[in-house]
Design a protein around this motif. Structure first.
Motif, PDB file in Angstrom:
ATOM      1  N   ASP A 196     -11.645  -8.939   2.256  1.00 50.25           N
ATOM      2  CA  ASP A 196     -10.462  -9.338   1.484  1.00 50.25           C
ATOM      3  C   ASP A 196     -10.079 -10.790   1.742  1.00 50.25           C
ATOM      4  O   ASP A 196      -8.935 -11.170   1.514  1.00 50.25           O
ATOM      5  CB  ASP A 196      -9.294  -8.393   1.795  1.00 50.25           C
ATOM      6  CG  ASP A 196      -9.076  -8.216   3.295  1.00 50.25           C
ATOM      7  OD1 ASP A 196      -9.786  -8.881   4.083  1.00 50.25           O
ATOM      8  OD2 ASP A 196      -8.204  -7.422   3.678  1.00 50.25           O
ATOM      9  N   GLY A 242      -3.033 -12.444   3.043  1.00 54.53           N
ATOM     10  CA  GLY A 242      -2.350 -12.924   1.845  1.00 54.53           C
ATOM     11  C   GLY A 242      -3.000 -12.518   0.536  1.00 54.53           C
ATOM     12  O   GLY A 242      -2.578 -12.995  -0.527  1.00 54.53           O
ATOM     13  N   GLY A 298      -1.186  -4.107   9.755  1.00 54.20           N
ATOM     14  CA  GLY A 298      -1.799  -4.580   8.517  1.00 54.20           C
ATOM     15  C   GLY A 298      -1.537  -6.056   8.256  1.00 54.20           C
ATOM     16  O   GLY A 298      -2.210  -6.679   7.439  1.00 54.20           O
ATOM     17  N   LEU A 299      -0.545  -6.607   8.923  1.00 54.65           N
ATOM     18  CA  LEU A 299      -0.174  -8.008   8.679  1.00 54.65           C
ATOM     19  C   LEU A 299      -0.601  -8.914   9.833  1.00 54.65           C
ATOM     20  O   LEU A 299      -0.299 -10.104   9.824  1.00 54.65           O
ATOM     21  CB  LEU A 299       1.347  -8.110   8.473  1.00 54.65           C
ATOM     22  CG  LEU A 299       1.970  -7.108   7.496  1.00 54.65           C
ATOM     23  CD1 LEU A 299       3.465  -7.383   7.344  1.00 54.65           C
ATOM     24  CD2 LEU A 299       1.286  -7.160   6.141  1.00 54.65           C
TER      25      LEU A 299
HETATM   26  C1  LIG Z   1       0.089  -1.721   4.481  1.00 51.24           C
HETATM   27  C2  LIG Z   1      -0.323  -3.125   4.289  1.00 51.24           C
HETATM   28  N1  LIG Z   1       0.522  -3.966   3.714  1.00 51.24           N
HETATM   29  C3  LIG Z   1       0.172  -5.244   3.532  1.00 51.24           C
HETATM   30  C4  LIG Z   1      -1.050  -5.727   3.924  1.00 51.24           C
HETATM   31  C5  LIG Z   1      -1.357  -7.168   3.730  1.00 51.24           C
HETATM   32  O1  LIG Z   1      -2.410  -7.424   2.882  1.00 51.24           O
HETATM   33  P1  LIG Z   1      -3.221  -8.799   3.008  1.00 51.24           P
HETATM   34  O2  LIG Z   1      -4.037  -8.734   4.245  1.00 51.24           O
HETATM   35  O3  LIG Z   1      -4.002  -8.851   1.758  1.00 51.24           O
HETATM   36  O4  LIG Z   1      -2.208  -9.878   3.103  1.00 51.24           O
HETATM   37  C6  LIG Z   1      -1.941  -4.874   4.523  1.00 51.24           C
HETATM   38  C7  LIG Z   1      -3.249  -5.338   4.964  1.00 51.24           C
HETATM   39  O5  LIG Z   1      -3.991  -4.604   5.597  1.00 51.24           O
HETATM   40  C8  LIG Z   1      -1.575  -3.530   4.714  1.00 51.24           C
HETATM   41  O6  LIG Z   1      -2.396  -2.653   5.295  1.00 51.24           O
END
Ligand SMILES: Cc1ncc(COP(=O)(O)O)c(C=O)c1O
Length: 413
Positions: A196, A242, A298-299
């Motif tokens: 990603d 992001g 996740g962030l």
């Molecule tokens: C639950 C959740 N929210 C937001 C995000 C953020 O996504 P990105 O990594 O594309 O910024 C993630 C990434 O794993 C996530 O698991």
């Protein structure tokens, strides 16, 4: 840069010296609508609900709070499948010579297609949700997945990915280092990396992932309009690398043009690479390394996706970095409904926006931040709760034991 207390800090786009550039990639409603038509070919597809929380809106003194509940996405507890499935399908479609507009689950599963493709191994690095999405998509389309996870990953997240038939390896590195491990594995063993985030010579798949994620907002703007909210005043997008926020901001900018909502990007304090990049003010993305011990797993990513960076730099307004207590207070608020609001299960990476607006309301030390954000009685807030309880034990403890209290919560006890 503005700074209030350690729980919440922000920097504003308007302080940035470079004029906004037009969107570098296509996130128009027409293009994202076509991506959504691909998702609709999965029997599991349903738009997730956009939930009105009038009780919370009254508490905040705003006209409306609208929360897109991604815990309901395909029984997978997060939005991530929208990206992984579309990227894998686009890749397979290109191999088979199927036009993007003609991609469908059935087409990719036809016996002739399966014979022509053989078994493809998809490789990825993940903090949990993206890997589960890739594993699910690979299995649904008859292929294989090998998934790398950073050290400290909780067992429940590993088990969820193994349940989808994937091979899982937990590495010694953080998220960004784990991506490099996955790349090295792919170079040694072959396979297709579905990541990603972009790097030199690797842009198609990350773009398809972002376009897949943008379907969340494609649904949301349609649902908001159907509920009478033609122009939400504020949007809140949480960011790891992001890709989600970039896809969502791209769709908002394309769809609403000059009337797009005032858009906030939110990151954990320990992994605030967009905040740091905008604060640096030189137009370039800046990486953050080292430990990222946030509960917002996740962030917890320190390297901005180079495709998402220019979109978020130029089509957002405020960049927040927030403490774990802000996310935890948001989880509790969504779990314990105000007035007649429905309860929502929002995981650690899903609830920072709700925690943020509650702190701005209840903690007087943030009055100036609230003013900068421009919340008022006409405001309509668009928030995405991006996951459910992807770490169920921790989720329960945050709710039941009130772990990580926000300063305003502690002051009330
Ligand atoms: C639950 C959740 N929210 C937001 C995000 C953020 O996504 P990105 O990594 O594309 O910024 C993630 C990434 O794993 C996530 O698991």
């Amino acid at each position: 840069m503005q700074s209030t207390a350690v729980e919440i800090e922000f920097v504003e786009r308007k302080r940035y010296p470079v004029a906004p550039q037009p969107l570098s990639h296509d996130f128009s409603a027409a293009t994202i609508g076509a991506v959504r038509r691909f998702h609709q070919t999965f029997r599991q597809y349903q738009p997730t609900p956009l939930v009105a929380l009038p009780g919370l809106a009254a508490e905040l003194g705003v006209a409306g709070v609208w929360v897109k509940d991604e815990s309901r996405r395909f029984d997978l507890n997060s939005f991530k499948v929208l990206g992984g499935s579309y990227a894998i399908a686009r890749y397979l479609g290109d191999v088979l010579g199927i036009k993007p507009s003609e991609l469908s689950f059935t087409r990719l599963n036809e016996p002739a297609a399966r014979r022509a493709l053989g078994t493809v191994t998809f490789v990825t690095a993940t903090d949990g949700n993206h890997g589960r999405a890739v594993a699910w998509s690979a299995r649904e389309l008859g292929h294989r997945a090998v998934v790398f996870m950073p050290r400290g990953t909780v067992a429940a997240r590993v088990a969820n990915i193994e349940k989808e038939g994937a091979e899982v390896h937990v590495t010694d590195g953080n998220y960004d280092e784990t991506i490099r491990t996955a790349r090295a594995y792919m170079e040694r063993h072959g396979g297709v990396i579905v990541q990603d985030t972009a790097w030199e010579g690797y842009r198609d798949i990350p773009l398809w992932i972002m376009q897949g994620y943008a379907v969340v907002m494609h649904e949301a703007v349609e649902q908001a309009a159907a509920a009478g909210v033609e122009f939400p005043s504020h949007a809140f997008l949480q960011a790891g690398v992001g890709s989600f926020a970039g896809g969502a901001a791209g769709l908002l900018a394309s769809h609403y043009g000059e009337r797009r909502p005032r858009t906030s990007v939110i990151e954990p304090t320990e992994a605030a690479c967009y905040y740091a990049s905008v604060a640096a003010g030189d137009g370039e993305p800046h990486d953050i390394g080292g430990e990222m011990p946030s509960i917002m797993a996740g962030l917890a990513c320190g390297e901005p996706n180079r495709l998402a960076w220019p979109i978020l730099r130029d089509h957002a307004d405020l960049y927040f970095r927030v403490a774990d207590s802000i996310a935890a207070s948001g989880m509790r608020a969504l779990a314990a409904p105000r007035a007649a609001d429905p309860a929502l299960v929002a995981g650690e990476s899903a609830a920072a926006a709700v925690g943020l607006v509650l702190a701005l309301e209840h903690d007087r030390s943030y009055a100036a931040v609230r003013g900068t954000l421009g919340l008022g009685t006409d405001s309509q807030l668009l928030i995405v709760s991006t996951e459910g309880d992807t770490d169920p034990d921790h989720y329960r403890r945050v709710i039941d034991e009130r772990l990580y209290p926000a300063a305003w919560e502690a002051a009330r006890r």
